[in-house]
Design an enzyme around this catalytic site. Structure first.
Site, PDB file in Angstrom:
ATOM      1  N   GLY A 120       0.803  -1.214   0.000  1.00 48.09           N
ATOM      2  CA  GLY A 120       0.000   0.000   0.000  1.00 48.09           C
ATOM      3  C   GLY A 120       0.837   1.264   0.000  1.00 48.09           C
ATOM      4  O   GLY A 120       0.397   2.312  -0.483  1.00 48.09           O
ATOM      5  N   GLU A 143       1.876  -9.318  -0.698  1.00 45.06           N
ATOM      6  CA  GLU A 143       0.683  -9.645   0.082  1.00 45.06           C
ATOM      7  C   GLU A 143       0.237 -11.104  -0.020  1.00 45.06           C
ATOM      8  O   GLU A 143      -0.236 -11.700   0.959  1.00 45.06           O
ATOM      9  CB  GLU A 143      -0.481  -8.734  -0.335  1.00 45.06           C
ATOM     10  CG  GLU A 143      -0.273  -7.271  -0.041  1.00 45.06           C
ATOM     11  CD  GLU A 143       0.499  -6.528  -1.123  1.00 45.06           C
ATOM     12  OE1 GLU A 143       0.683  -5.316  -0.992  1.00 45.06           O
ATOM     13  OE2 GLU A 143       0.924  -7.163  -2.102  1.00 45.06           O
ATOM     14  N   ASP A 151      -3.301  -5.435  -3.424  1.00 48.24           N
ATOM     15  CA  ASP A 151      -4.381  -4.467  -3.221  1.00 48.24           C
ATOM     16  C   ASP A 151      -3.943  -3.028  -3.473  1.00 48.24           C
ATOM     17  O   ASP A 151      -2.910  -2.789  -4.088  1.00 48.24           O
ATOM     18  CB  ASP A 151      -4.963  -4.628  -1.815  1.00 48.24           C
ATOM     19  CG  ASP A 151      -4.015  -4.150  -0.717  1.00 48.24           C
ATOM     20  OD1 ASP A 151      -2.786  -4.237  -0.909  1.00 48.24           O
ATOM     21  OD2 ASP A 151      -4.496  -3.697   0.331  1.00 48.24           O
TER      22      ASP A 151
END
Length: 392
Positions: A120, A143, A151
């Site tokens: 992120g 991830e 994401d």
């Protein structure tokens, strides 16, 4: 995502400065590698909305304090909320909503991404008009290895990389350095780290968001990129051959076959990491990136929101919590996945985490440009239903 914990809630985790027509954002959790907490997300959104609407603001610069740009999401925050349903729903909603606004921001943005830039955290760099990296920049989207998925817009971003590089990066969590990021199109300029403070001063001194002027200023400090001969980006033909396969199992089988060939010693460590990753996380991630090729940014972020909420709810597997435990809590690096192998991960169950929510429970991304800052969490069905419940 990454690990870290906000210990002092009163500490200024994001600094916002206004210097003439320039706005400077500093991620300010250096000891925690500038991990993204709920407070970080709220402050970033507040600053960016304010400055986009401010006619005096022309250029926004984003940087991180210390040796990291941002190591991504606060994994301990997720882990601590595992026994309380949807305890992290608000921060997840706000982060993905913010990702859309960063991608579509109306003012010129420059990221000075020095050091660790992962998960992120990289979503605060890659989408910007100008993203400057150094020889100390380290990028990864790891991830899947802990039972999560790629994401913060990266199912959209990775799906648009050359060939099947996106699947490779998403499934293996392979790291790229600064020069590789520029070569792959994930950053725009490479600047030696010792020149970064001077570049920052130059950009502030410009006092303009004119893209030509900003680009010219960055190019005064940037260097042409020459990839190391052993760079993974020079292995594109092997990556495309293996990571174009239909399933994760077929990808691993193909990668194993390539590993046995002369000159492919680089595959061994990557393959070892891939095999240690969460089978559920790998299957979800591959499907998400593949779907990303046919989705708009908004569609991709809505899908990622569903995936994150369903994974945190552990509707088919609690691997996310086991992965965080093994990586950051007990640090034994010995996760016990459930299901333990790819063949035990039922595709019908994987379907469940991709199922759309009711329209009012989806991530609300405004379609009307005149209302582009609408759709905030506090106006969502989640917030209003919570208020109603608390009032009873």
């Amino acid at each position: 995502m990454a690990h870290g914990v906000v210990k002092n809630p009163d500490e200024q985790v994001v600094l916002g400065e206004e210097i003439g027509n320039v706005r400077l954002v500093t991620l300010n959790r250096p000891r925690q590698l500038n991990v993204i907490s709920s407070k970080v997300v709220s402050l970033l959104a507040e600053y960016l909305e304010k400055w986009e609407k401010d006619d005096r603001a022309k250029l926004v610069i984003v940087k991180g304090a210390g040796r990291a740009f941002s190591a991504g999401g606060d994994l301990k925050m997720f882990y601590d909320g595992k026994n309380s349903k949807d305890s992290c729903l608000e921060v997840v909603y706000r982060m993905y909503w913010l990702c859309h606004h960063i991608h579509t921001y109306k003012k010129t943005q420059v990221a000075l991404a020095h050091g660790i830039t992962m998960g992120g955290g990289a979503s605060l760099m890659v989408p910007l008009k100008f993203s400057v990296v150094t020889e100390k920049t380290v990028f990864s989207t790891p991830e899947a290895s802990i039972g999560f998925h790629t994401d913060c817009g990266f199912s959209f971003i990775h799906s648009r990389l050359p060939g099947h590089l996106g699947e490779f990066l998403a499934l293996t969590g392979a790291r790229l350095n600064g020069k590789e990021l520029v070569a792959a199109g994930l950053a725009t300029h490479f600047v030696p780290s010792e020149k970064l403070p001077e570049l920052e001063k130059r950009l502030i001194g410009l006092n303009t968001g004119d893209e030509i002027a900003v680009k010219s200023a960055i190019e005064e400090f940037s260097e042409d990129v020459q990839l190391d001969g052993q760079s993974v980006l020079n292995k594109q033909s092997i990556i495309d051959e293996c990571f174009s396969k239909e399933t994760v199992a077929e990808i691993i089988k193909s990668f194993e076959a390539e590993a046995g060939k002369e000159g492919n010693g680089w595959i061994g460590p990557v393959l070892k990491g891939l095999k240690k990753s969460s089978p559920t996380g790998l299957k979800i991630t591959l499907r998400s990136v593949r779907e990303g090729r046919e989705q708009s940014l908004a569609e991709g972020l809505k899908k990622e929101f569903r995936l994150t909420i369903n994974i945190l709810r552990a509707i088919i597997s609690a691997d996310i919590y086991e992965g965080i435990r093994a990586l950051t809590i007990e640090k034994d690096n010995a996760p016990k996945w459930d299901p333990p192998t790819l063949d035990k991960v039922d595709d019908d169950k994987v379907d469940l985490v991709f199922q759309p929510f009711g329209e009012d429970l989806e991530l609300q991304i405004p379609e009307n440009e005149n209302c582009r800052w609408d759709g905030k969490y506090e106006n969502s069905a989640y917030a209003t239903s919570q208020v109603t419940a608390e009032a009873k």
